[in-house]
Design a protein around this motif. Structure first.
Motif, PDB file in Angstrom:
ATOM      1  N   ASP A  69       0.881  -1.168   0.000  1.00 28.06           N
ATOM      2  CA  ASP A  69       0.000   0.000   0.000  1.00 28.06           C
ATOM      3  C   ASP A  69       0.917   1.216   0.000  1.00 28.06           C
ATOM      4  OD1 ASP A  69      -1.672   2.140   0.667  1.00 28.06           O
ATOM      5  OD2 ASP A  69      -2.896   0.933   2.022  1.00 28.06           O
ATOM      6  N   TRP A 109      -9.547  -3.435   3.060  1.00 33.12           N
ATOM      7  CA  TRP A 109      -8.570  -2.651   2.323  1.00 33.12           C
ATOM      8  C   TRP A 109      -9.307  -1.893   1.224  1.00 33.12           C
ATOM      9  CZ3 TRP A 109      -5.790  -3.654  -2.548  1.00 33.12           C
ATOM     10  CH2 TRP A 109      -4.727  -2.764  -2.733  1.00 33.12           C
ATOM     11  N   HIS A 111      -8.722  -0.470  -1.575  1.00 33.09           N
ATOM     12  CA  HIS A 111      -8.480  -0.621  -3.011  1.00 33.09           C
ATOM     13  C   HIS A 111      -8.768  -2.036  -3.525  1.00 33.09           C
ATOM     14  CE1 HIS A 111      -6.753   3.341  -3.016  1.00 33.09           C
ATOM     15  NE2 HIS A 111      -5.864   2.985  -2.108  1.00 33.09           N
ATOM     16  N   TYR A 125      -0.937   1.237  -5.105  1.00 38.59           N
ATOM     17  CA  TYR A 125      -0.557  -0.075  -4.585  1.00 38.59           C
ATOM     18  C   TYR A 125       0.169  -0.870  -5.662  1.00 38.59           C
ATOM     19  CZ  TYR A 125      -4.623  -1.667  -7.220  1.00 38.59           C
ATOM     20  OH  TYR A 125      -5.519  -1.921  -8.228  1.00 38.59           O
TER      21      TYR A 125
END
Length: 177
Positions: A69, A109, A111, A125
């Protein structure tokens, strides 16, 4: 994240750059990839010489499916539904409290949907999805450790140096006979 993957006596079969079918000895291959990237960062980007020092236990950090990340400097291991199973900041495991702080009570998370539906690369990422990427995951974690040790803020800027190392090492001009 220790215990995710062990390089001891592991071999994989795959295609080389010229499409030749090869048996790769992961322990040696990963060491060579890591060392070439780290050497570039030390010699050309001014990173600490300590990046070149690895112990056999250092490789326990690596496991397929890690995501760096870039906004947080965290490496996360995700479940199939995007739940953060575990995470580190650099090579240091995040505590349960830190996981909740970064990823909320459901440990989501943000994304995941983008990664899960497109598998495209992002400026936010990077998904380490194969054995040849694993040394890069370890290098990212160690760079974050080094930045923290220096007292520097961890930003996505370090990623530019990682990409430069990759470009340098996989540029065809680097393959000399």
């Amino acid at each position: 994240m220790s215990g995710c993957f062990s390089l001891a006596d592991c071999d994989v079969i795959g295609f080389d750059l010229d499409h030749t079918l090869c048996r790769y000895h992961l322990k040696e291959t990963c060491r060579l990839i890591y060392e070439s990237f780290a050497r570039y960062l030390v010699e050309h980007r001014g990173y600490d010489q300590d990046l070149l020092n690895l112990t056999p236990a250092t490789w326990d950090f690596c496991c397929k499916g890690l995501v760096v990340d870039l906004e947080e400097g965290n490496l996360v291991k995700l479940a199939e539904d995007g739940t953060v199973l575990r995470a580190t900041h650099g090579t240091c495991d995040l505590s349960t409290e830190e996981l909740l702080k970064h990823y909320g009570p459901k440990r989501e998370w943000r994304h995941f949907n983008s990664l899960n539906t497109t598998f495209t690369r992002s400026a936010k990422y990077y998904f380490y999805d194969n054995y040849f990427d694993l040394p890069g995951a370890l290098l990212c974690a160690r760079v974050v450790d080094m930045l923290r040790k220096r007292g520097s803020e961890v930003t996505a800027d370090f990623w530019k140096d990682i990409v430069a190392a990759i470009d340098h090492n996989y540029n065809t001009s680097a393959f000399r006979v």
